[in-house]
Design a protein around this motif. Sequence first.
Motif, PDB file in Angstrom:
ATOM      1  N   PRO B 262      -5.539  -3.778   2.006  1.00  0.00           N
ATOM      2  CA  PRO B 262      -7.211  -2.698   1.685  1.00  0.00           C
ATOM      3  C   PRO B 262      -7.819  -3.439   0.742  1.00  0.00           C
ATOM      4  O   PRO B 262      -8.734  -3.399   1.010  1.00  0.00           O
ATOM      5  CB  PRO B 262      -6.717  -2.074   0.665  1.00  0.00           C
ATOM      6  N   CYS B 296      -0.252  -3.864  -9.409  1.00  0.00           N
ATOM      7  CA  CYS B 296      -1.399  -4.141  -8.963  1.00  0.00           C
ATOM      8  C   CYS B 296      -2.753  -4.189  -9.459  1.00  0.00           C
ATOM      9  O   CYS B 296      -3.127  -3.710  -9.771  1.00  0.00           O
ATOM     10  CB  CYS B 296      -1.220  -2.889  -7.430  1.00  0.00           C
ATOM     11  N   PHE B 298      -5.254  -5.459  -7.687  1.00  0.00           N
ATOM     12  CA  PHE B 298      -6.219  -4.231  -6.713  1.00  0.00           C
ATOM     13  C   PHE B 298      -6.744  -2.752  -7.625  1.00  0.00           C
ATOM     14  O   PHE B 298      -7.798  -1.955  -7.071  1.00  0.00           O
ATOM     15  CB  PHE B 298      -6.199  -5.115  -6.248  1.00  0.00           C
ATOM     16  N   CYS B 302      -8.955  -0.312  -5.456  1.00  0.00           N
ATOM     17  CA  CYS B 302      -8.412   0.815  -4.434  1.00  0.00           C
ATOM     18  C   CYS B 302      -8.705   1.950  -4.350  1.00  0.00           C
ATOM     19  O   CYS B 302      -7.829   2.739  -4.859  1.00  0.00           O
ATOM     20  CB  CYS B 302      -6.785   0.136  -4.187  1.00  0.00           C
ATOM     21  N   PRO B 314       3.539  -4.508  -6.735  1.00  0.00           N
ATOM     22  CA  PRO B 314       3.976  -5.698  -5.124  1.00  0.00           C
ATOM     23  C   PRO B 314       3.750  -6.505  -4.796  1.00  0.00           C
ATOM     24  O   PRO B 314       2.427  -7.070  -4.619  1.00  0.00           O
ATOM     25  CB  PRO B 314       2.073  -3.999  -4.158  1.00  0.00           C
ATOM     26  N   HIS B 328       1.817  -1.664  -2.037  1.00  0.00           N
ATOM     27  CA  HIS B 328       2.942  -0.396  -1.962  1.00  0.00           C
ATOM     28  C   HIS B 328       2.759  -0.189  -0.434  1.00  0.00           C
ATOM     29  O   HIS B 328       3.448   0.914  -0.162  1.00  0.00           O
ATOM     30  CB  HIS B 328       3.161   0.393  -3.213  1.00  0.00           C
ATOM     31  N   LEU B 329       1.755   0.713   0.693  1.00  0.00           N
ATOM     32  CA  LEU B 329       1.731   1.074   1.442  1.00  0.00           C
ATOM     33  C   LEU B 329       2.616   0.838   2.813  1.00  0.00           C
ATOM     34  O   LEU B 329       2.373   1.748   4.093  1.00  0.00           O
ATOM     35  CB  LEU B 329       0.175   1.134   2.216  1.00  0.00           C
TER      36      LEU B 329
HETATM   37  S1  SF4 Z   1      -2.565   0.820  -2.260  1.00  0.00           S
HETATM   38 FE1  SF4 Z   1      -1.849   0.777  -4.036  1.00  0.00          FE
HETATM   39  S2  SF4 Z   1      -0.299  -1.859  -4.111  1.00  0.00           S
HETATM   40 FE2  SF4 Z   1      -1.469  -1.412  -2.662  1.00  0.00          FE
HETATM   41  S3  SF4 Z   1      -3.581  -2.376  -2.929  1.00  0.00           S
HETATM   42 FE3  SF4 Z   1      -4.038  -0.356  -2.837  1.00  0.00          FE
HETATM   43  S4  SF4 Z   1      -3.502  -0.502  -4.921  1.00  0.00           S
HETATM   44 FE4  SF4 Z   1      -2.333  -1.911  -4.537  1.00  0.00          FE
END
Ligand code: SF4
Lengths: 339, 366
Positions: B262, B296, B298, B302, B314, B328-329
Amino acid sequence: MSYSDYLIRRAIQAIPVLFGLSVLIFTITRVIPGDPVRLAMGPDVADEQVDAFREEMGLNEPLHIQYVEWLSGVFQGQWGLSLRTGNNVLFDIITRLPATFELVLVALGFAIVLGIPFGVIAGTNKDHWQDHASRITALFGVSMPRFWVGILLQVVFVGMLGLMPLQGRIDGNPPPHTTGMYLIDSALALQWATFVDAATHIAMPAFALGLATLAQIMRLIRSDMIEEARKDYIMAARASGIPQNLIHYKYMLRNAFTSSLTVIGLAFGFLLGNAFLVETVFAWPGMARYGVQAIINQDFNAIVGVVIVVGFAYVVANFVVDVLYGTLDPRVRLRQGGE
Amino acid sequence: MSNPLLEVKDLHVEFDTYDGTAQVINGIDLIVERGETVAIVGESGCGKSVTVKTILGLLPEADISQGEILYKGENLLELSDAKRHARRGKEMSMIMQNPMSAINPVFTVGEQMLDVLKWQGQHRVGITDWVRDKFRSEAELRERAIDMLEQVDISAPERVFESYPVELSGGMRQRVLIAIALLLEPDFLIADEPGTALDVTTEANILELLDDIVEEHDTSVLYITHDLGVAREISDQLNVMYAGEIVETAPTETLFEDPQHPYTRGLLESIPQLSRGIGAGIPGKLPDYTDPPTGCRFADRCPHAETECREVVPHLRRTEPEHAAACHLFEGDPHLDRHQDAVTEFPYIGPPPWQADTDETEVDVR
Ligand code: SF4
Ligand SMILES: Nc1ncnc2c1ncn2[C@@H]1O[C@H](COP(=O)(O)OP(=O)(O)OP(=O)(O)O)[C@@H](O)[C@H]1O
Ligand SMILES: [Mg+2]
């Protein structure tokens, strides 16, 4: 305007400063309460004689007339009589100045030659034992009065170890007179025994006089080195493989040194005028002692003379610092040149 | 692929600050193959310069709490200061980020170049060597330096050689920096955002020049930039960095065809706003390094963050054979050996919504 024009302008600017200083000190010495002539002649002399002498010295004239007469005398080498020695003040100063000058130069030499490497070592070993040792030395150096350092040196090196002469400038005969500075004169005459004699005499008073300046230089260099170490160009120099000690002593020191230059310039004038306690402790026949005697005795011509000489030394030292700034830092040179 | 020139493994860099320990670099891995150009992109403050300065060992105040930096198979972090220094300049060198501050203002360009050529990574100069050097002719070294200045397209190399940095324009200084970095013909060059401090045309010229020289000398390059367009043009492999972690890595073309993380997608979408700085188009800002998020890093910015993201780190996972993302996506085997065991604990919150909506994944760049 080129850099040399800038320097010439700076030199010319010094003239009104010295002029103002002379007016100020001349006026102060003559308006402070007290009767220096009476003080000089003693209580047993009759009032008429004192008056006559005062008349002879021109002290009954209005102040501005006195000043003009004094000033025209100055340019003819007649700096007025010392009430204490009875000599022309210029003569008194010329006989004593080399001793003080030599003392201050050697003191500054100590301060620079030791202060710079110690500062570099402390700064490049921040928070290690070298840095702590330098911090303690500096604390000692700036907090101990200079004369007290002198006495301590005498106690240890003369009293306990018997290594050094206690007082004076020399034990044997002085070298033939050229500059009046024994180290230089003996070296010029190739009289090495005399040189060593003079050097052992000057070592302790010069160290006592210069220790505080040494401490100042050391700490300034230290903090500037620490600041330099963070500069991009120092990292870049390391990244390109330039040796570590060359980076310290050439690339960092050149920038770190400039702020110490101002301190050294100021210290020169300061020590010249403030060497009297050290001179007293070491029975050093210098100008600073003469100046203090003059103040105690309200010997006004001598006071004015000494102040003018010290002021002149300040001006010259600052001028030399200006020149060095430009030599060491092209930015100064080019910026002044660009105007 | 077996014998990379540089391999950074699980690098952690911390700084002691008044607010506590700043965990700036949090376990990054990088590989630079011989002859390859690898780029790192990321917004200001994400730790790009700290990473490359650590590789060269230029940050004495940094605490490298963990990790290895293998150069030609040797761990640089285990070498003595002298051995490490011997590799600077000759083996690896760096073009510092800011050309205005990276050349010593009180020495001429020539003097600085000569010192590089003379001492070639010696750790210390002996006094006798130093004195002897004063009596040696500099003509030959001078020629080499001037030749290098010529190679970076400086039209009056003799004059520049004699100049002080203040007398040179920004573009000129940037060229001088490149010349100094390449003077000893290193195998490995780190370029920290070269040209970005300059205007666009000068920057383009500089980049082209650098590209040519690097090609000619067969130098491997680790290239730092915050300009995705530049990264796309010059690099073979691209690493996207966020808050001291590599969040996505892939061959450059692959990454542009199929940006996954992302953060990477946010960067690509915000390209029109590049003038305000990379990452400015993504709301929020970098986390506080003294108190980084547990999961994470981010997550706060996110748009797809779930509670799991804030709980479980992640790690990079291999989403395609040569493509890895730390999110984690996505599902995939751990990209790094050291994460092999952690695999079963990963929550999966995918598939990514943009893949669910549409098949069109390419984002147009420039
Ligand atoms: S979806 Fe979750 S793991 Fe992936 S960047 Fe966004 S916050 Fe991080
Ligand atoms: N010596 C240091 N001490 C403490 N913190 C530091 C130090 N050097 C860098 N940092 C911190 O590390 C973080 C990353 O800095 P870095 O210079 O690597 O960013 P960058 O990615 O190069 O950004 P830019 O694109 O602006 O150059 C910043 O938050 C910075 O404050
Ligand atoms: Mg940076």
